[in-house]
Design a protein around this motif. Sequence first.
Motif, PDB file in Angstrom:
ATOM      1  N   GLN A 356       3.587   9.658   0.396  1.00 50.66           N
ATOM      2  CA  GLN A 356       2.638   9.024   1.310  1.00 50.66           C
ATOM      3  C   GLN A 356       1.297   9.757   1.281  1.00 50.66           C
ATOM      4  O   GLN A 356       0.652   9.962   2.309  1.00 50.66           O
ATOM      5  N   VAL A 357       0.860  10.122   0.077  1.00 49.15           N
ATOM      6  CA  VAL A 357      -0.347  10.930  -0.037  1.00 49.15           C
ATOM      7  C   VAL A 357      -1.581  10.189   0.474  1.00 49.15           C
ATOM      8  O   VAL A 357      -2.498  10.795   1.028  1.00 49.15           O
ATOM      9  N   GLY A 358      -1.617   8.854   0.319  1.00 49.23           N
ATOM     10  CA  GLY A 358      -2.753   8.099   0.827  1.00 49.23           C
ATOM     11  C   GLY A 358      -2.854   8.170   2.341  1.00 49.23           C
ATOM     12  O   GLY A 358      -3.946   8.323   2.902  1.00 49.23           O
ATOM     13  N   ALA A 359      -1.715   8.064   3.019  1.00 49.43           N
ATOM     14  CA  ALA A 359      -1.698   8.148   4.477  1.00 49.43           C
ATOM     15  C   ALA A 359      -2.066   9.555   4.947  1.00 49.43           C
ATOM     16  O   ALA A 359      -2.781   9.726   5.937  1.00 49.43           O
ATOM     17  N   ILE A 360      -1.588  10.569   4.249  1.00 49.79           N
ATOM     18  CA  ILE A 360      -1.928  11.954   4.604  1.00 49.79           C
ATOM     19  C   ILE A 360      -3.422  12.183   4.413  1.00 49.79           C
ATOM     20  O   ILE A 360      -4.094  12.797   5.260  1.00 49.79           O
ATOM     21  N   HIS A 361      -3.952  11.666   3.304  1.00 48.04           N
ATOM     22  CA  HIS A 361      -5.387  11.794   3.042  1.00 48.04           C
ATOM     23  C   HIS A 361      -6.202  11.118   4.143  1.00 48.04           C
ATOM     24  O   HIS A 361      -7.227  11.655   4.593  1.00 48.04           O
ATOM     25  N   GLY A 362      -5.753   9.957   4.585  1.00 47.93           N
ATOM     26  CA  GLY A 362      -6.452   9.268   5.657  1.00 47.93           C
ATOM     27  C   GLY A 362      -6.525  10.096   6.930  1.00 47.93           C
ATOM     28  O   GLY A 362      -7.578  10.180   7.571  1.00 47.93           O
ATOM     29  N   ARG A 363      -5.413  10.724   7.288  1.00 45.70           N
ATOM     30  CA  ARG A 363      -5.410  11.554   8.490  1.00 45.70           C
ATOM     31  C   ARG A 363      -6.325  12.773   8.327  1.00 45.70           C
ATOM     32  O   ARG A 363      -6.974  13.204   9.271  1.00 45.70           O
TER      33      ARG A 363
END
Length: 443
Positions: A356-363
């Motif tokens: 879920q690297v995209g979601a982590i990056h978003g946060r």
Amino acid sequence: MSPPVAPPGWSRWLVPPAALSVHLSIGQAYAWSVFKPSLESALDLSGTQSALPFQLGIVMLGLSAAFGGTLVERNGPRWAMTVALICFSSGFLLSALGAATEQYWLIVFGYGFVGGIGLGIGYTSPVSTLIKWFPDRPGMATGIAIMGFGGGALIASPWSAQMLESFGSDSSGIAQAFLVHGLTYALFMSLGVFLVRVPRPTKTAADGTPAPLQGVQVSANSAIRTPQFWCLWVVLCMNVTAGIGILEKAAPMITDFFSDTSTPVSVSAAAGFVALLSAANMAGRIGWSSTSDLIGRKNIYRVYLGVGALMYALIAWVGDSSKPLFICCALVILSFYGGGFATIPAYLKDLFGTYQVGAIHGRLLTAWSTAGVLGPLIVNWIADRQEEAGKSGASLYGTSLIIMIGLLVVGFVANELVRPVNVRHHIPAQREASDVTERQQSA
């Protein structure tokens, strides 16, 4: 909208252009200052008021990336790029209506709030996909896309200025310029929507189900409970604060630094300096992030933060004695600013995996929202106080430059504290395989 899976033989090198079409478009945000003088004159606004759409846009970028990151991961890059296209273009169309009717609140709402959501979703839309396509060179892949965000202003600035010259700088001319922006960017971003593809899932030989992800894998909800996430949050916030402190005040800063010398800086030369900084910002995003694939993410951030502090020290103590020295130091700092943005997704991938690297990056991009307020506030507030105290020239910035050095040192220490994620935060392989299967079935 299901994620489009690449057919056999699909070239992964078609994915970076898809990402660039989105990032070059939303990178227009860095060219907002072109509209400020016309808005102030046409709508009788102060400088603070005319900056509000941009400031709200950056805040919404961080918030929408943080809260929408999981949706981006779940629905895929085509869904995210479509949402970004609709929001970013609609923001311009609402702003056009606001300018035509001279309702400034509608410009703030359109460009800042609605368009800002498009900025956040669009910024994160290709990150996870690029990392999956380029597991061997994640820094280079994300650098290519995020380079577009830094370089968008190089296209948008002269283009917007030309439109205001052609249509006029009154409210009607501004409305027409906003309208053309909204329609043109919708068309350009649609190229990314139709071109983007996700990699074909790897099958196991035994039962044909998707193979479990390899290596460390951490979910977004677990990642934000790790010290590694918050160390990187501090690293990004400090690096961005230091860079945006110069970027936002670039033209008046170089003018003030050499105002009391025998060779003052002209208005046109200051504008050229700003263009150089934009080029360094863009070049750093691809150059330094690609370098991180060779020397490692922790080492490249040691360069960003450690050498960045040295550059600030040179500007603070001897910057007003030499224009070439001042310019070179500023260019290096802005290249680190851009490089920091482009390298952080690969750093997250190294620590938390691709799950879920995209979601982590978003946060993590909430650090950008914080820095977008903090950097300009430090430089402008201190400069105003120093001017009130009767100071001028380079002395307006001495204190703020020392503060920037301190912030970079804080970021350097935070980077040194980054360690591998504790195994208790890892996702079991069985759950990874199950989650991948469920996503494929729902698609």
